[in-house]
Design an enzyme around this catalytic site. Structure first.
Site, PDB file in Angstrom:
ATOM      1  N   GLU A 153      90.784 -43.880  40.551  1.00  0.00           N
ATOM      2  CA  GLU A 153      92.193 -44.489  40.189  1.00  0.00           C
ATOM      3  C   GLU A 153      92.825 -45.679  40.536  1.00  0.00           C
ATOM      4  O   GLU A 153      93.010 -45.882  42.352  1.00  0.00           O
ATOM      5  CB  GLU A 153      93.382 -43.281  40.513  1.00  0.00           C
ATOM      6  CG  GLU A 153      92.844 -41.834  40.408  1.00  0.00           C
ATOM      7  CD  GLU A 153      93.509 -41.431  39.555  1.00  0.00           C
ATOM      8  OE1 GLU A 153      93.856 -42.175  38.754  1.00  0.00           O
ATOM      9  OE2 GLU A 153      92.897 -40.425  38.538  1.00  0.00           O
ATOM     10  N   GLU A 161      98.881 -57.225  37.727  1.00  0.00           N
ATOM     11  CA  GLU A 161      99.374 -56.213  38.459  1.00  0.00           C
ATOM     12  C   GLU A 161      99.666 -56.993  39.619  1.00  0.00           C
ATOM     13  O   GLU A 161      99.097 -57.868  40.442  1.00  0.00           O
ATOM     14  CB  GLU A 161      98.245 -55.793  39.044  1.00  0.00           C
ATOM     15  CG  GLU A 161      99.468 -54.199  40.227  1.00  0.00           C
ATOM     16  CD  GLU A 161      98.565 -53.042  40.368  1.00  0.00           C
ATOM     17  OE1 GLU A 161      97.322 -53.372  41.242  1.00  0.00           O
ATOM     18  OE2 GLU A 161      98.828 -52.030  40.224  1.00  0.00           O
ATOM     19  N   CYS A 181     101.589 -47.294  41.684  1.00  0.00           N
ATOM     20  CA  CYS A 181     100.282 -47.707  40.664  1.00  0.00           C
ATOM     21  C   CYS A 181     101.101 -48.041  38.846  1.00  0.00           C
ATOM     22  O   CYS A 181     100.381 -47.778  38.007  1.00  0.00           O
ATOM     23  CB  CYS A 181      99.508 -47.236  40.848  1.00  0.00           C
ATOM     24  SG  CYS A 181      99.627 -44.756  40.951  1.00  0.00           S
ATOM     25  N   LYS A 202      88.798 -41.899  54.578  1.00  0.00           N
ATOM     26  CA  LYS A 202      89.071 -43.004  54.979  1.00  0.00           C
ATOM     27  C   LYS A 202      90.506 -43.391  54.048  1.00  0.00           C
ATOM     28  O   LYS A 202      90.877 -43.734  53.884  1.00  0.00           O
ATOM     29  CB  LYS A 202      88.034 -44.035  54.272  1.00  0.00           C
ATOM     30  CG  LYS A 202      88.518 -45.281  55.079  1.00  0.00           C
ATOM     31  CD  LYS A 202      87.547 -46.537  54.899  1.00  0.00           C
ATOM     32  CE  LYS A 202      88.442 -47.724  54.243  1.00  0.00           C
ATOM     33  NZ  LYS A 202      89.920 -47.869  54.838  1.00  0.00           N
TER      34      LYS A 202
HETATM   35  P1  NAP Z   1      92.658 -51.625  47.740  1.00  0.00           P
HETATM   36  O1  NAP Z   1      92.177 -53.031  48.875  1.00  0.00           O
HETATM   37  O2  NAP Z   1      91.611 -51.270  46.967  1.00  0.00           O
HETATM   38  O3  NAP Z   1      92.140 -50.567  49.249  1.00  0.00           O
HETATM   39  C1  NAP Z   1      92.389 -49.004  49.279  1.00  0.00           C
HETATM   40  C2  NAP Z   1      91.012 -48.639  50.007  1.00  0.00           C
HETATM   41  O4  NAP Z   1      89.927 -49.041  50.014  1.00  0.00           O
HETATM   42  C3  NAP Z   1      91.148 -48.596  51.075  1.00  0.00           C
HETATM   43  O5  NAP Z   1      90.983 -48.166  51.812  1.00  0.00           O
HETATM   44  C4  NAP Z   1      90.864 -50.109  51.408  1.00  0.00           C
HETATM   45  O6  NAP Z   1      89.869 -50.279  52.858  1.00  0.00           O
HETATM   46  C5  NAP Z   1      89.231 -49.880  51.403  1.00  0.00           C
HETATM   47  N1  NAP Z   1      88.841 -50.812  50.349  1.00  0.00           N
HETATM   48  C6  NAP Z   1      88.545 -52.007  50.482  1.00  0.00           C
HETATM   49  N2  NAP Z   1      87.027 -52.732  50.300  1.00  0.00           N
HETATM   50  C7  NAP Z   1      86.156 -51.322  50.067  1.00  0.00           C
HETATM   51  C8  NAP Z   1      84.925 -51.551  49.865  1.00  0.00           C
HETATM   52  N3  NAP Z   1      84.110 -52.684  50.102  1.00  0.00           N
HETATM   53  N4  NAP Z   1      84.824 -50.161  49.482  1.00  0.00           N
HETATM   54  C9  NAP Z   1      84.863 -49.174  49.912  1.00  0.00           C
HETATM   55  N5  NAP Z   1      86.453 -49.174  50.126  1.00  0.00           N
HETATM   56  C10 NAP Z   1      86.871 -50.308  50.314  1.00  0.00           C
HETATM   57  O7  NAP Z   1      94.166 -51.313  47.416  1.00  0.00           O
HETATM   58  P2  NAP Z   1      95.230 -51.527  48.299  1.00  0.00           P
HETATM   59  O8  NAP Z   1      96.151 -52.839  48.319  1.00  0.00           O
HETATM   60  O9  NAP Z   1      95.202 -50.252  49.151  1.00  0.00           O
HETATM   61  O10 NAP Z   1      96.113 -50.452  47.391  1.00  0.00           O
HETATM   62  C11 NAP Z   1      96.647 -50.863  46.582  1.00  0.00           C
HETATM   63  C12 NAP Z   1      96.026 -50.651  45.337  1.00  0.00           C
HETATM   64  O11 NAP Z   1      96.523 -49.032  44.763  1.00  0.00           O
HETATM   65  C13 NAP Z   1      97.148 -51.229  44.109  1.00  0.00           C
HETATM   66  O12 NAP Z   1      96.333 -51.996  43.162  1.00  0.00           O
HETATM   67  C14 NAP Z   1      97.367 -50.462  43.065  1.00  0.00           C
HETATM   68  O13 NAP Z   1      97.981 -50.059  41.875  1.00  0.00           O
HETATM   69  C15 NAP Z   1      96.429 -49.535  43.693  1.00  0.00           C
HETATM   70  N6  NAP Z   1      97.284 -47.834  43.380  1.00  0.00           N
HETATM   71  C16 NAP Z   1      97.076 -46.705  42.202  1.00  0.00           C
HETATM   72  C17 NAP Z   1      96.972 -45.827  42.252  1.00  0.00           C
HETATM   73  C18 NAP Z   1      96.424 -45.114  41.156  1.00  0.00           C
HETATM   74  O14 NAP Z   1      96.193 -44.165  41.448  1.00  0.00           O
HETATM   75  N7  NAP Z   1      96.194 -45.208  39.746  1.00  0.00           N
HETATM   76  C19 NAP Z   1      98.085 -44.794  43.054  1.00  0.00           C
HETATM   77  C20 NAP Z   1      98.111 -46.369  44.095  1.00  0.00           C
HETATM   78  C21 NAP Z   1      98.058 -46.902  44.105  1.00  0.00           C
HETATM   79  P3  NAP Z   1      91.238 -51.300  54.218  1.00  0.00           P
HETATM   80  O15 NAP Z   1      92.804 -51.455  54.118  1.00  0.00           O
HETATM   81  O16 NAP Z   1      90.355 -51.025  54.998  1.00  0.00           O
HETATM   82  O17 NAP Z   1      90.848 -52.527  53.132  1.00  0.00           O
END
Ligand code: NAP
Ligand code: MG
Length: 497
Positions: free
Chosen positions: A262, A399, A296, A188
């Site tokens: 992550e 963040e 990240c 997904k």
């Molecule tokens: P996000 O809002 O947490 O969403 C990540 C994924 O989860 C998306 O596919 C999202 O779908 C989905 N999602 C949302 N709510 C969910 C739920 N309740 N259950 C299951 N899946 C759900 O993160 P983002 O805004 O896309 O990305 C930015 C974040 O990613 C930042 O905090 C960044 O630090 C983190 N990140 C971490 C790493 C690492 O390796 N540690 C690497 C890169 C990024 P939708 O898009 O459809 O809402």
């Protein structure tokens, strides 16, 4: 070329799509709900994808469960043949993949042009682990009269959920080890970036991977939640924000379902008193503001010694201000827009809060103006640097995930312990950097940083070294044998000898 002309000439193969990849074919969506894909550089919708329904989720999980039987029965060496073919097929799609990815999230083309070769490199790296996977592991009982055969079984059907900032890499670092391990998957992607991943599916198809091993569904966070909880899923691998990660951890806790998380970060670059400013300047953008601050692990908090504070502020401000911002399709562009209108408002509210709390703007600090024609409605924020940031300010603790660097000060009259304490004073623990001329001292300091990865005078990700976060940055690791182990479940078979 102005922004509109450039976009009109793109001819991307995937824009408005109405299907999912289930059980080895593209299947037309049955529901009517669609989610838009917006180009953040111009603020216009250019694509859309369907929202998967509960029955489509059942079909994909069912296909993955069926395919698991034969895929898991292959040896690692046999699956490696597929991994190597997938790598070659991805490389041949590099340009279309890059153009699509840049249009989805505004990442500069210089960044997205590397996505395919990086993905291919990850498949090739995991292919090298087949001998470890297939190798017999026999361990004698300490008392001597018996032995145990330790089998490495695939963990099963895996849900792979990715964010939008690196939509290819953050799927592939899950997909490649899952496939090598003998698992089958449902992917997904994040809602802003659902199209570029189709080039990976094309590569999977072209490599002849059997039907049902890899499935792709698109949908919102609500759909992601249904995927996480589906009774046919054995493991969840998630990269994204800490708040969503906590929800997934809670769901997996109830289900006792293995999960890798992550999550977010707020990493620090410690500048030691002997640091070379030219090294800092050369490495700064890649290590502290990569992908317009939407990475990240980058170190967006700079911890500078009081004895050289003004010099550090000057180096950071001038390096960031010199980075060119513009159309992400321009090869010279260093900073693009942020990825969406909602990121724009979040980042701007952090900039406002920093001003209110008394931080001093030394670069940027507002919406970007004077960009080339056609980008007036894009989500552009000037790369911003704040000096005089104190540990209690929001921009120092939370963040931001946008182009904002905070510079803090430590008193170095009696050594660097205050710098280490400041670096460790967040709830996260993902990345970090130490800049210093004396490599021994820098290593000593790096060892005291409480995080999953730390760089000395540079930061990179090594496919063979574990990458993961501590504390609110996550659980478990990706990359390396440790990352492969996350897709395995061990079985010990005891026998007498
Ligand atoms: P996000 O809002 O947490 O969403 C990540 C994924 O989860 C998306 O596919 C999202 O779908 C989905 N999602 C949302 N709510 C969910 C739920 N309740 N259950 C299951 N899946 C759900 O993160 P983002 O805004 O896309 O990305 C930015 C974040 O990613 C930042 O905090 C960044 O630090 C983190 N990140 C971490 C790493 C690492 O390796 N540690 C690497 C890169 C990024 P939708 O898009 O459809 O809402
Ligand atoms: Mg989100």
């Amino acid at each position: 070329m102005n922004a509109a002309t450039r976009r009109a000439s793109l001819q991307l193969p995937y824009t408005h799509v109405d299907d999912f990849y289930i059980n080895g074919s593209w299947v037309k969506a049955e529901g009517t709900q669609r989610n838009p894909v917006v180009d953040p550089a111009v603020g216009q919708e250019w694509g859309s994808v369907p929202e998967a329904t509960a029955s489509e989720l059942d079909s994909a999980v069912g296909a993955a469960r069926t395919a698991l039987k034969s895929w898991s029965a292959l040896t690692g060496a046999e699956r490696t043949g597929y991994l190597l073919k997938i790598a070659t097929e991805i490389e041949s799609r590099s340009e279309a993949l890059a153009l699509t990815n840049t249009r989805e999230n505004g990442s500069p083309i210089s960044e997205t042009r590397g996505a395919a070769s990086n993905a291919a490199g990850i498949f090739r790296y995991f292919a090298t682990l087949a001998p470890w996977l297939d190798g017999e592991d026999i361990r004698p009982f300490p008392a001597g009269s018996a032995e145990s055969i330790v089998d490495k079984d695939p963990i099963g059907v895996c849900a792979l959920i990715a964010p939008w900032n690196f939509p290819i890499n953050l799927v592939v670092i899950k997909l490649a080890p899952a496939l090598l391990a003998g698992c089958t998957v449902i992917i997904k992607p994040a809602s802003p970036t659902p199209l570029s991943i189709r080039f990976i599916i094309e590569a999977i198809e072209a490599a002849g991977v059997p039907a049902g091993v890899v499935n792709l569904l698109t949908g919102s966070g609500r759909f992601g939640d249904a995927l996480v909880r589906h009774p046919g899923v054995d493991k969840v691998a998630f990269t994204g924000s800490t708040p969503v990660g906590k929800k997934i951890a809670a769901a997996c806790g109830e289900l006792l379902r293995p999960v890798t998380l992550e999550l977010g970060g707020k990493s620090s670059a410690i500048i030691l008193p002997d640091a070379d400013m030219s090294v800092l300047s050369t490495r700064l953008i890649r290590s502290c503001m990569r992908n317009t601050g939407q990475t990240c692990y980058i170190s967006t908090r700079i911890i500078a010694p009081s004895s050289r504070y003004a010099e550090v502020v000057q180096t950071v401000a001038s390096t960031i201000a010199a980075g060119r911002q513009g159309d992400p399709y321009d090869e010279e562009t260093v900073f693009g827009p942020v990825a969406s209108a909602s990121q724009y408002s979040t980042v701007m509210s952090y900039i406002d809060s920093a001003r209110e709390e008394g931080a001093r703007v030394v670069a940027g600090g507002t919406r970007s103006i004077s960009l080339s024609e056609g980008l007036e409605s894009g989500e552009f924020i000037q790369p911003t640097v704040f000096a005089d940031v104190t540990p209690d300010m929001r921009i120092s603790r939370e963040e931001i995930f946008g182009p904002v660097i905070s510079i803090l000060k430590y008193d170095d009259t009696n050594g660097v312990s205050e710098a280490i304490a400041l670096a460790n004073n967040t709830k996260f623990g993902l990345g970090g950097l130490v800049f210093g001329a004396d490599e021994e001292q820098a290593l000593e300091v790096a060892r005291q940083v409480d995080s999953g990865s730390v760089g000395i005078n540079f930061f990179g990700s090594n496919h063979s070294a574990p990458f993961g976060g501590r504390h609110e940055s996550g659980m478990g690791v990706e990359y390396g044998i440790e990352g492969l182990s996350a897709y395995l479940t061990y079985k010990s078979i005891h026998r007498t000898i």
